[in-house]
Design an enzyme around this catalytic site. Sequence first.
Site, PDB file in Angstrom:
ATOM      1  N   GLU A 258      17.834  53.121 -17.288  1.00 17.18           N
ATOM      2  CA  GLU A 258      18.706  53.560 -16.201  1.00 17.18           C
ATOM      3  C   GLU A 258      20.065  52.904 -16.386  1.00 17.18           C
ATOM      4  O   GLU A 258      20.168  51.678 -16.391  1.00 17.18           O
ATOM      5  CB  GLU A 258      18.143  53.133 -14.846  1.00 17.18           C
ATOM      6  CG  GLU A 258      16.933  53.894 -14.396  1.00 17.18           C
ATOM      7  CD  GLU A 258      16.465  53.447 -13.009  1.00 17.18           C
ATOM      8  OE1 GLU A 258      16.969  52.428 -12.492  1.00 17.18           O
ATOM      9  OE2 GLU A 258      15.589  54.123 -12.457  1.00 17.18           O
TER      10      GLU A 258
ATOM     11  N   ASN B  84      34.371  58.383 -16.511  1.00 13.24           N
ATOM     12  CA  ASN B  84      35.280  58.577 -17.645  1.00 13.24           C
ATOM     13  C   ASN B  84      34.571  58.275 -18.952  1.00 13.24           C
ATOM     14  O   ASN B  84      33.688  57.409 -19.004  1.00 13.24           O
ATOM     15  CB  ASN B  84      36.493  57.634 -17.535  1.00 13.24           C
ATOM     16  CG  ASN B  84      37.303  57.855 -16.281  1.00 13.24           C
ATOM     17  OD1 ASN B  84      37.393  58.965 -15.782  1.00 13.24           O
ATOM     18  ND2 ASN B  84      37.887  56.792 -15.759  1.00 13.24           N
TER      19      ASN B  84
ATOM     20  N   ARG C 102      42.812  49.041 -25.789  1.00 11.19           N
ATOM     21  CA  ARG C 102      43.259  49.763 -24.591  1.00 11.19           C
ATOM     22  C   ARG C 102      43.360  48.763 -23.444  1.00 11.19           C
ATOM     23  O   ARG C 102      42.405  48.081 -23.118  1.00 11.19           O
ATOM     24  CB  ARG C 102      42.281  50.879 -24.234  1.00 11.19           C
ATOM     25  CG  ARG C 102      42.171  51.975 -25.299  1.00 11.19           C
ATOM     26  CD  ARG C 102      41.198  53.062 -24.868  1.00 11.19           C
ATOM     27  NE  ARG C 102      41.002  54.070 -25.881  1.00 11.19           N
ATOM     28  CZ  ARG C 102      41.697  55.198 -25.978  1.00 11.19           C
ATOM     29  NH1 ARG C 102      42.664  55.446 -25.104  1.00 11.19           N
ATOM     30  NH2 ARG C 102      41.445  56.077 -26.936  1.00 11.19           N
TER      31      ARG C 102
ATOM     32  N   HIS D  74      41.732  45.695 -16.616  1.00 14.94           N
ATOM     33  CA  HIS D  74      40.664  45.951 -17.576  1.00 14.94           C
ATOM     34  C   HIS D  74      41.242  46.374 -18.922  1.00 14.94           C
ATOM     35  O   HIS D  74      42.238  47.090 -18.979  1.00 14.94           O
ATOM     36  CB  HIS D  74      39.743  47.065 -17.047  1.00 14.94           C
ATOM     37  CG  HIS D  74      38.722  47.515 -18.040  1.00 14.94           C
ATOM     38  ND1 HIS D  74      38.676  48.807 -18.514  1.00 14.94           N
ATOM     39  CD2 HIS D  74      37.737  46.839 -18.662  1.00 14.94           C
ATOM     40  CE1 HIS D  74      37.675  48.907 -19.372  1.00 14.94           C
ATOM     41  NE2 HIS D  74      37.089  47.733 -19.478  1.00 14.94           N
TER      42      HIS D  74
ATOM     43  N   HIS E   1      44.875  47.418 -17.932  1.00 13.43           N
ATOM     44  CA  HIS E   1      45.299  48.369 -16.914  1.00 13.43           C
ATOM     45  C   HIS E   1      44.707  48.031 -15.539  1.00 13.43           C
ATOM     46  O   HIS E   1      43.598  47.515 -15.450  1.00 13.43           O
ATOM     47  CB  HIS E   1      44.849  49.783 -17.294  1.00 13.43           C
ATOM     48  CG  HIS E   1      45.337  50.215 -18.631  1.00 13.43           C
ATOM     49  ND1 HIS E   1      44.616  51.066 -19.435  1.00 13.43           N
ATOM     50  CD2 HIS E   1      46.474  49.923 -19.311  1.00 13.43           C
ATOM     51  CE1 HIS E   1      45.283  51.287 -20.557  1.00 13.43           C
ATOM     52  NE2 HIS E   1      46.412  50.600 -20.513  1.00 13.43           N
TER      53      HIS E   1
ATOM     54  N   ASP F 220      51.147  50.568 -23.793  1.00 17.55           N
ATOM     55  CA  ASP F 220      50.535  49.242 -23.829  1.00 17.55           C
ATOM     56  C   ASP F 220      51.353  48.266 -24.672  1.00 17.55           C
ATOM     57  O   ASP F 220      51.367  47.066 -24.407  1.00 17.55           O
ATOM     58  CB  ASP F 220      49.104  49.326 -24.363  1.00 17.55           C
ATOM     59  CG  ASP F 220      48.152  49.974 -23.374  1.00 17.55           C
ATOM     60  OD1 ASP F 220      48.521  50.114 -22.191  1.00 17.55           O
ATOM     61  OD2 ASP F 220      47.039  50.351 -23.792  1.00 17.55           O
TER      62      ASP F 220
ATOM     63  N   GLN G 102      34.204  58.732  -9.776  1.00 16.42           N
ATOM     64  CA  GLN G 102      34.749  59.299 -11.009  1.00 16.42           C
ATOM     65  C   GLN G 102      34.045  58.676 -12.201  1.00 16.42           C
ATOM     66  O   GLN G 102      33.743  57.483 -12.190  1.00 16.42           O
ATOM     67  CB  GLN G 102      36.255  59.004 -11.082  1.00 16.42           C
ATOM     68  CG  GLN G 102      36.961  59.579 -12.291  1.00 16.42           C
ATOM     69  CD  GLN G 102      38.479  59.354 -12.213  1.00 16.42           C
ATOM     70  OE1 GLN G 102      39.080  59.504 -11.168  1.00 16.42           O
ATOM     71  NE2 GLN G 102      39.071  59.001 -13.336  1.00 16.42           N
TER      72      GLN G 102
ATOM     73  N   ARG H  39       9.615  56.974 -30.366  1.00 16.14           N
ATOM     74  CA  ARG H  39      10.535  58.098 -30.186  1.00 16.14           C
ATOM     75  C   ARG H  39      11.979  57.661 -29.999  1.00 16.14           C
ATOM     76  O   ARG H  39      12.909  58.413 -30.263  1.00 16.14           O
ATOM     77  CB  ARG H  39      10.129  58.926 -28.969  1.00 16.14           C
ATOM     78  CG  ARG H  39       8.739  59.524 -29.028  1.00 16.14           C
ATOM     79  CD  ARG H  39       8.325  60.056 -27.673  1.00 16.14           C
ATOM     80  NE  ARG H  39       8.302  58.975 -26.680  1.00 16.14           N
ATOM     81  CZ  ARG H  39       8.311  59.166 -25.365  1.00 16.14           C
ATOM     82  NH1 ARG H  39       8.347  60.399 -24.866  1.00 16.14           N
ATOM     83  NH2 ARG H  39       8.271  58.150 -24.537  1.00 16.14           N
TER      84      ARG H  39
ATOM     85  N   LYS I 218      35.073  49.132 -11.727  1.00 17.86           N
ATOM     86  CA  LYS I 218      34.576  49.865 -12.898  1.00 17.86           C
ATOM     87  C   LYS I 218      33.246  49.290 -13.384  1.00 17.86           C
ATOM     88  O   LYS I 218      33.088  48.069 -13.459  1.00 17.86           O
ATOM     89  CB  LYS I 218      35.586  49.807 -14.046  1.00 17.86           C
ATOM     90  CG  LYS I 218      36.911  50.488 -13.733  1.00 17.86           C
ATOM     91  CD  LYS I 218      37.889  50.356 -14.883  1.00 17.86           C
ATOM     92  CE  LYS I 218      39.207  51.032 -14.540  1.00 17.86           C
ATOM     93  NZ  LYS I 218      40.199  50.855 -15.635  1.00 17.86           N
TER      94      LYS I 218
END
Length: 198
Positions: free
Chosen positions: A28, A48, A58, A117, A61, A166, A46, A23, A70
């Site tokens: 997790e 994102n 990107r 990051h 930061h 950036d 939070q 399937r 993160k």
Amino acid sequence: MRLLETDLPGCVLIEPQVHRDERGFFYESWNQARFDAAGLPVRFVQANVSWSRRDVLRGLHFQRASPQGKLVCVLDGEIWDVAVDVRRGSPNFGRWTAATLSGENHRALWIPEGLAHGFVVRSDSALVHYLCTRPYDAGDEGSVRWDDPRIGIPWPVRTPLLSPRDAVAPRLDAIDPDRLPRYRGDVIPSGCARSPHR
């Protein structure tokens, strides 16, 4: 889940246990009890999601006064994900690590608070999901130039697509140390195996 240590103390590559059958698959992506047991007692506030085209870069930061930890994963596509230690006073200041995260390998990268990051997209597009330990604060955000020679990240792209911000980010040595996060020690999780790759 399996925890793999990286070249940067505190950064951990996470391989979930993936259950597959005809399937599809299930795994997790986050489990508080498992993280606690592994010695990573974090709380996320939070979540994102970003979608980007090939060669979009990107980063890099960070947040100074309210740094974000993160947990980064990719739901579709592939990125080369990078963390750089920009914490003033850190014995690893200026060091970096990177990992390939994709919708195929289901890996996640844990990036502790105070690290910068960034990532570059290596597929036609990528859907990236990350959990953060503190809310985003535009007034507290800083950035480091992606191709800073002092850091020396060998990005797998020659001409990345960058945001205007950036594109003009300062080099690490040009940033006032008071505008960088402070080093508060590294939390090294228990039971980490050595990662065979970056």
